[in-house]
Design a protein around this motif. Structure first.
Motif, PDB file in Angstrom:
ATOM      1  N   GLY A 482       0.817  -1.202   0.000  1.00  0.00           N
ATOM      2  CA  GLY A 482       0.000   0.000   0.000  1.00  0.00           C
ATOM      3  C   GLY A 482       0.856   1.259   0.000  1.00  0.00           C
ATOM      4  O   GLY A 482       2.086   1.223   0.114  1.00  0.00           O
ATOM      5  N   ARG A 483       0.200   2.409  -0.123  1.00  0.00           N
ATOM      6  CA  ARG A 483       0.927   3.679  -0.150  1.00  0.00           C
ATOM      7  C   ARG A 483       1.601   3.962   1.183  1.00  0.00           C
ATOM      8  O   ARG A 483       2.675   4.544   1.235  1.00  0.00           O
ATOM      9  CB  ARG A 483      -0.043   4.813  -0.503  1.00  0.00           C
ATOM     10  N   HIS A 484       0.952   3.564   2.266  1.00  0.00           N
ATOM     11  CA  HIS A 484       1.514   3.765   3.600  1.00  0.00           C
ATOM     12  C   HIS A 484       1.583   2.396   4.279  1.00  0.00           C
ATOM     13  O   HIS A 484       0.605   1.933   4.868  1.00  0.00           O
ATOM     14  CB  HIS A 484       0.649   4.722   4.413  1.00  0.00           C
ATOM     15  N   PRO A 485       2.737   1.728   4.196  1.00  0.00           N
ATOM     16  CA  PRO A 485       2.856   0.387   4.790  1.00  0.00           C
ATOM     17  C   PRO A 485       2.463   0.410   6.269  1.00  0.00           C
ATOM     18  O   PRO A 485       2.969   1.237   7.033  1.00  0.00           O
ATOM     19  CB  PRO A 485       4.336   0.031   4.604  1.00  0.00           C
ATOM     20  N   PRO A 486       1.553  -0.463   6.690  1.00  0.00           N
ATOM     21  CA  PRO A 486       1.074  -0.449   8.075  1.00  0.00           C
ATOM     22  C   PRO A 486       2.086  -1.077   9.029  1.00  0.00           C
ATOM     23  O   PRO A 486       3.010  -1.770   8.622  1.00  0.00           O
ATOM     24  CB  PRO A 486      -0.202  -1.286   8.010  1.00  0.00           C
ATOM     25  N   ALA A 487       1.863  -0.797  10.321  1.00  0.00           N
ATOM     26  CA  ALA A 487       2.638  -1.428  11.388  1.00  0.00           C
ATOM     27  C   ALA A 487       1.717  -2.349  12.175  1.00  0.00           C
ATOM     28  O   ALA A 487       0.525  -2.091  12.326  1.00  0.00           O
ATOM     29  CB  ALA A 487       3.246  -0.380  12.314  1.00  0.00           C
ATOM     30  N   VAL A 488       2.268  -3.468  12.657  1.00  0.00           N
ATOM     31  CA  VAL A 488       1.461  -4.467  13.351  1.00  0.00           C
ATOM     32  C   VAL A 488       2.078  -4.744  14.727  1.00  0.00           C
ATOM     33  O   VAL A 488       3.210  -4.362  15.009  1.00  0.00           O
ATOM     34  CB  VAL A 488       1.385  -5.777  12.532  1.00  0.00           C
ATOM     35  N   VAL A 489       1.278  -5.423  15.572  1.00  0.00           N
ATOM     36  CA  VAL A 489       1.754  -5.841  16.896  1.00  0.00           C
ATOM     37  C   VAL A 489       2.395  -7.210  16.743  1.00  0.00           C
ATOM     38  O   VAL A 489       1.706  -8.199  16.474  1.00  0.00           O
ATOM     39  CB  VAL A 489       0.593  -5.888  17.910  1.00  0.00           C
ATOM     40  N   ALA A 490       3.717  -7.282  16.901  1.00  0.00           N
ATOM     41  CA  ALA A 490       4.437  -8.547  16.691  1.00  0.00           C
ATOM     42  C   ALA A 490       5.859  -8.397  17.221  1.00  0.00           C
ATOM     43  O   ALA A 490       6.204  -7.376  17.840  1.00  0.00           O
ATOM     44  CB  ALA A 490       4.451  -8.921  15.203  1.00  0.00           C
ATOM     45  N   GLY A 491       6.653  -9.465  17.010  1.00  0.00           N
ATOM     46  CA  GLY A 491       8.089  -9.426  17.257  1.00  0.00           C
ATOM     47  C   GLY A 491       8.770  -9.461  15.906  1.00  0.00           C
ATOM     48  O   GLY A 491       8.462 -10.327  15.078  1.00  0.00           O
ATOM     49  N   PRO A 492       9.696  -8.570  15.596  1.00  0.00           N
ATOM     50  CA  PRO A 492      10.237  -8.482  14.232  1.00  0.00           C
ATOM     51  C   PRO A 492      10.944  -9.736  13.758  1.00  0.00           C
ATOM     52  O   PRO A 492      10.752 -10.173  12.633  1.00  0.00           O
ATOM     53  CB  PRO A 492      11.210  -7.280  14.324  1.00  0.00           C
ATOM     54  N   VAL A 493      11.748 -10.374  14.627  1.00  0.00           N
ATOM     55  CA  VAL A 493      12.505 -11.559  14.192  1.00  0.00           C
ATOM     56  C   VAL A 493      11.575 -12.730  13.944  1.00  0.00           C
ATOM     57  O   VAL A 493      11.669 -13.435  12.950  1.00  0.00           O
ATOM     58  CB  VAL A 493      13.579 -11.930  15.238  1.00  0.00           C
ATOM     59  N   ARG A 494      10.605 -12.960  14.859  1.00  0.00           N
ATOM     60  CA  ARG A 494       9.690 -14.089  14.685  1.00  0.00           C
ATOM     61  C   ARG A 494       8.735 -13.859  13.519  1.00  0.00           C
ATOM     62  O   ARG A 494       8.384 -14.793  12.801  1.00  0.00           O
ATOM     63  CB  ARG A 494       8.912 -14.339  15.980  1.00  0.00           C
ATOM     64  N   LEU A 495       8.284 -12.591  13.304  1.00  0.00           N
ATOM     65  CA  LEU A 495       7.437 -12.320  12.144  1.00  0.00           C
ATOM     66  C   LEU A 495       8.220 -12.547  10.860  1.00  0.00           C
ATOM     67  O   LEU A 495       7.700 -13.076   9.872  1.00  0.00           O
ATOM     68  CB  LEU A 495       6.923 -10.880  12.212  1.00  0.00           C
ATOM     69  N   GLN A 496       9.503 -12.166  10.870  1.00  0.00           N
ATOM     70  CA  GLN A 496      10.352 -12.442   9.705  1.00  0.00           C
ATOM     71  C   GLN A 496      10.461 -13.937   9.462  1.00  0.00           C
ATOM     72  O   GLN A 496      10.422 -14.410   8.324  1.00  0.00           O
ATOM     73  CB  GLN A 496      11.728 -11.837   9.947  1.00  0.00           C
ATOM     74  N   GLN A 497      10.568 -14.729  10.545  1.00  0.00           N
ATOM     75  CA  GLN A 497      10.656 -16.192  10.409  1.00  0.00           C
ATOM     76  C   GLN A 497       9.388 -16.752   9.768  1.00  0.00           C
ATOM     77  O   GLN A 497       9.446 -17.631   8.915  1.00  0.00           O
ATOM     78  CB  GLN A 497      10.879 -16.820  11.787  1.00  0.00           C
ATOM     79  N   VAL A 498       8.215 -16.216  10.159  1.00  0.00           N
ATOM     80  CA  VAL A 498       6.947 -16.674   9.573  1.00  0.00           C
ATOM     81  C   VAL A 498       6.925 -16.384   8.070  1.00  0.00           C
ATOM     82  O   VAL A 498       6.581 -17.240   7.252  1.00  0.00           O
ATOM     83  CB  VAL A 498       5.760 -15.992  10.285  1.00  0.00           C
ATOM     84  N   LEU A 499       7.322 -15.149   7.686  1.00  0.00           N
ATOM     85  CA  LEU A 499       7.300 -14.787   6.261  1.00  0.00           C
ATOM     86  C   LEU A 499       8.303 -15.626   5.466  1.00  0.00           C
ATOM     87  O   LEU A 499       8.022 -16.039   4.336  1.00  0.00           O
ATOM     88  CB  LEU A 499       7.614 -13.296   6.111  1.00  0.00           C
ATOM     89  N   VAL A 500       9.476 -15.896   6.058  1.00  0.00           N
ATOM     90  CA  VAL A 500      10.471 -16.732   5.358  1.00  0.00           C
ATOM     91  C   VAL A 500       9.912 -18.132   5.105  1.00  0.00           C
ATOM     92  O   VAL A 500      10.037 -18.687   4.021  1.00  0.00           O
ATOM     93  CB  VAL A 500      11.776 -16.807   6.175  1.00  0.00           C
ATOM     94  N   ASN A 501       9.257 -18.729   6.139  1.00  0.00           N
ATOM     95  CA  ASN A 501       8.687 -20.069   5.979  1.00  0.00           C
ATOM     96  C   ASN A 501       7.637 -20.093   4.878  1.00  0.00           C
ATOM     97  O   ASN A 501       7.618 -20.975   4.015  1.00  0.00           O
ATOM     98  CB  ASN A 501       8.058 -20.534   7.299  1.00  0.00           C
ATOM     99  N   ILE A 502       6.713 -19.102   4.901  1.00  0.00           N
ATOM    100  CA  ILE A 502       5.589 -19.117   3.946  1.00  0.00           C
ATOM    101  C   ILE A 502       6.084 -18.824   2.538  1.00  0.00           C
ATOM    102  O   ILE A 502       5.675 -19.471   1.563  1.00  0.00           O
ATOM    103  CB  ILE A 502       4.510 -18.124   4.403  1.00  0.00           C
ATOM    104  N   ILE A 503       6.990 -17.842   2.377  1.00  0.00           N
ATOM    105  CA  ILE A 503       7.479 -17.499   1.032  1.00  0.00           C
ATOM    106  C   ILE A 503       8.324 -18.643   0.471  1.00  0.00           C
ATOM    107  O   ILE A 503       8.276 -18.957  -0.717  1.00  0.00           O
ATOM    108  CB  ILE A 503       8.273 -16.182   1.085  1.00  0.00           C
TER     109      ILE A 503
END
Length: 607
Positions: A482-503
């Motif tokens: 989106g034009r303004h990337p949103p921010a979420v409630v999470a932990g950055p390293v673990r959220l990165q791990q989730v995206l790495v697994n799914i991608i």
């Protein structure tokens, strides 16, 4: 020399045989131990699921036995109005608790009220005094029993409790719990799971053909005890064709089914509260196959070593033969020189000169050979250095060019352009540090609290990790935050791990497909942020959609995964207070949906 060669060719086959035997035993033991650990995890999960399912119903019979309608009925068992009231009450409770059946019996074993009173297989009027659960409850005990219903012909687990009225036991109330749902989850998995009673008869199993088969000999005593309680009604009982053995402390079972014999690793756990034994069987074919592969590799290695030794011995034999020939020629030459007259002295000198030149030539040849070997070693070291520095050569070369250019620009007084070159050098250094930092951060065990996390930064870090996998799959990742990337409630390293697994899973799915595009999108949805990852692969079959996030479930081949990536991702997202799901897109491919709280929602809650 011939004797030495003969010994080599005699000892080598013996050594190969010993290596195959010992190597096969060691490899089988190691792979069997690994398989035992995996099966042990499955056994613990199965026992936990069974125990949890049954423990929910254990206290209920005693609670309902204290209900006024039940006590009133047992004071006047023949009263039609009291029977009608009790039947309606039991039917409502049965529907609410999702149990199989609930019924009340008098002290002679006759059923006077049941939740299925209006069904075709009603228990009302049936006498179950022969059941052990009735006999124990009639003596004032809380009882358990599992059996095949003689009226409903449905398997179930029975909880029985005495009903005390005016200080005396007037009847027995029974809960029958359906266990088919747990058994259904065992079908089609990697392991064969079954539950056996104390007589060794299989009562629950994910393999229907094994039901009511005995894993122990069905002798007269076992059959008599089973028939006395009518545990399995009129179901035919037979012995499962199997053979047992123990190998390195592991219990193995070979089952012959439809003429084919299969060997299984067996792990068992007794559940004393239910009086049954849960068994997990793992096919050892993969274990044996891996062990055979190790043995074959070991035999090939020994054969190659033997071939190398044979070549070395042959070269030594040729060298010794050449030295003998040279020594013989030298002796003949000296003998001739001694016999010749002084007239041949000049010829003798010439011959000695030729011998000296030959020796010099041999020394030069040896030196040349040594130089070639050293050059080969240096070339190998150069290739290794080139491979290790490949990722940093181009940035370093560019940095040197910018540095040389900056020096010239400073000499000419063009400081602004020189400062720009220095900024470019700094950017290249940051780039190389960024590559190392991203890999190090991703490998580090996270120890972080939940807080606002910008999706754009997490996605940028994720791309550093998955770039190599996307390139290997020839896949393209389209990112739309989106034009303004949103921010979420999470932990950055673990959220990165989730995206790495799914991608990474998406890259596996599109590899070899015509359309290898992966789409990553993020959109606000009220107080939540919806993050979707869509691939254009074959999608998720309906038969595995409900189990795709289960631990150890995988559709990949042996050795390509434990089936834990999506399960770990699911639990990480759940820890964030979000949800992770998967569906099939209408135009093909799978869509993973990650829904998380927006960071603004966390801020509002704090205020």
């Amino acid at each position: 020399m011939k004797l030495r060669h003969a010994l080599v060719f005699v000892i080598l086959p013996v050594f190969i045989g010993l290596a195959a035997l010992q190597g096969g035993a060691i490899a089988t033991r190691a792979y069997m131990e690994e398989a035992s650990l995996q099966a042990s995890s499955a056994l613990r999960l199965a026992v936990s699921a069974l125990g949890g399912h049954l423990s929910r119903y254990e206290p209920l019979p005693a609670l309902i036995a204290d209900h006024d309608d039940i006590k009133a009925l047992l004071r006047a068992p023949s009263d039609p109005a009291l029977r009608e009231t009790a039947n309606t009450y039991l039917q409502q409770i049965n529907t609410l608790l999702r149990s199989s059946d609930i019924y009340v019996m008098t002290m002679d074993g006759e059923t006077i009220s049941a939740s299925n009173y209006d069904g075709p297989a009603s228990f009302v009027g049936q006498n179950f005094s022969y059941r052990p659960y009735f006999q124990d409850a009639a003596r004032g005990l809380q009882s358990r029993f599992y059996a095949l219903g003689t009226t409903s012909l449905k398997r179930g687990y029975y909880f029985a409790s005495p009903v005390s009225v005016d200080g005396a036991i007037r009847g027995v109330i029974v809960f029958k719990v359906d266990i088919d749902s747990i058994e259904t989850s065992w079908k089609g998995g990697e392991y064969k799971i079954f539950v056996a009673d104390p007589e060794g008869i299989i009562f629950m199993t994910g393999s229907p053909e094994w039901l009511y088969n005995g894993i122990l000999p069905l002798d007269a005593a076992r059959l008599a005890r089973t028939q006395a309680s009518r545990r399995y009604a009129d179901a035919p009982l037979k012995e499962l064709p199997l053979k047992r053995k123990t190998e390195d402390g592991h219990s193995l079972m070979t089952v012959t089914d439809d003429g084919a014999a299969r060997e299984y690793l067996v792990l068992s756990q007794y559940m004393p509260e239910a009086d049954w034994t849960v068994n997990v069987l793992m096919d050892t074919a993969s274990v044996r196959g891996q062990a055979r592969t190790v043995v074959i590799a070991l035999i090939l290695f020994v054969c190659l070593a033997g071939l190398a030794i044979a070549i070395l011995l042959q070269r030594r034999a040729r060298t010794a033969e050449r030295l003998r020939l040279e020594e013989r020629a030298r002796n003949e030459l000296e003998h001739r020189v001694a016999e010749r007259t002084a007239d041949l002295a000049r010829v003798n000198e010439q011959i000695e000169l030729e011998i000296a030149e030959r020796r010099l030539t041999e020394q030069e040849l040896r030196k040349t050979q040594a130089d070639l070997i050293q050059a080969g070693k240096l070339a190998g070291l150069g290739q290794m250095s080139a491979a290790l520095s490949h990722e940093f050569n181009q940035p370093l070369a560019a940095a040197k060019t910018y540095a040389d250019s900056a020096a010239l620009l400073i000499d000419r007084g063009r400081t602004e352009e020189a400062r720009d070159n220095l900024s470019r050098i700094s950017g290249l250094v940051d780039r190389m540090a960024s590559i190392s930092r991203h890999l190090r951060n991703f490998a580090r065990k996270p120890n972080e609290k939940l807080g606002p996390v910008g999706l754009d930064a997490v996605v940028d870090d994720t791309l550093e990790i998955v770039a190599a996998r996307l390139k290997a799959a020839d896949a393209t990742l389209d990112v739309d935050l989106g034009r303004h990337p949103p921010a979420v409630v999470a932990g950055p390293v673990r959220l990165q791990q989730v995206l790495v697994n799914i991608i990474t899973n998406a890259a596996d799915a599109v590899e070899g497909q015509r359309n290898r595009t992966i789409e990553l999108k993020a959109r606000r949805k009220g107080g939540r942020v919806l993050l979707t990852v869509r691939d254009h692969g074959p999608g998720v079959p309906a038969s595995i959609a409900e189990r795709i996030f289960d631990p150890f479930f995988t559709t990949k081949g042996v050795g390509k995964g434990l089936g834990l990536g999506l399960s770990i991702s699911y639990n990480i997202v759940k820890d964030f207070g979000g949800s992770l799901s998967v569906t099939n897109h209408a135009d093909g491919g799978a869509v993973f949906r990650i829904e998380l709280d927006a960071a603004e929602k966390m801020k509002d809650a704090a205020e």
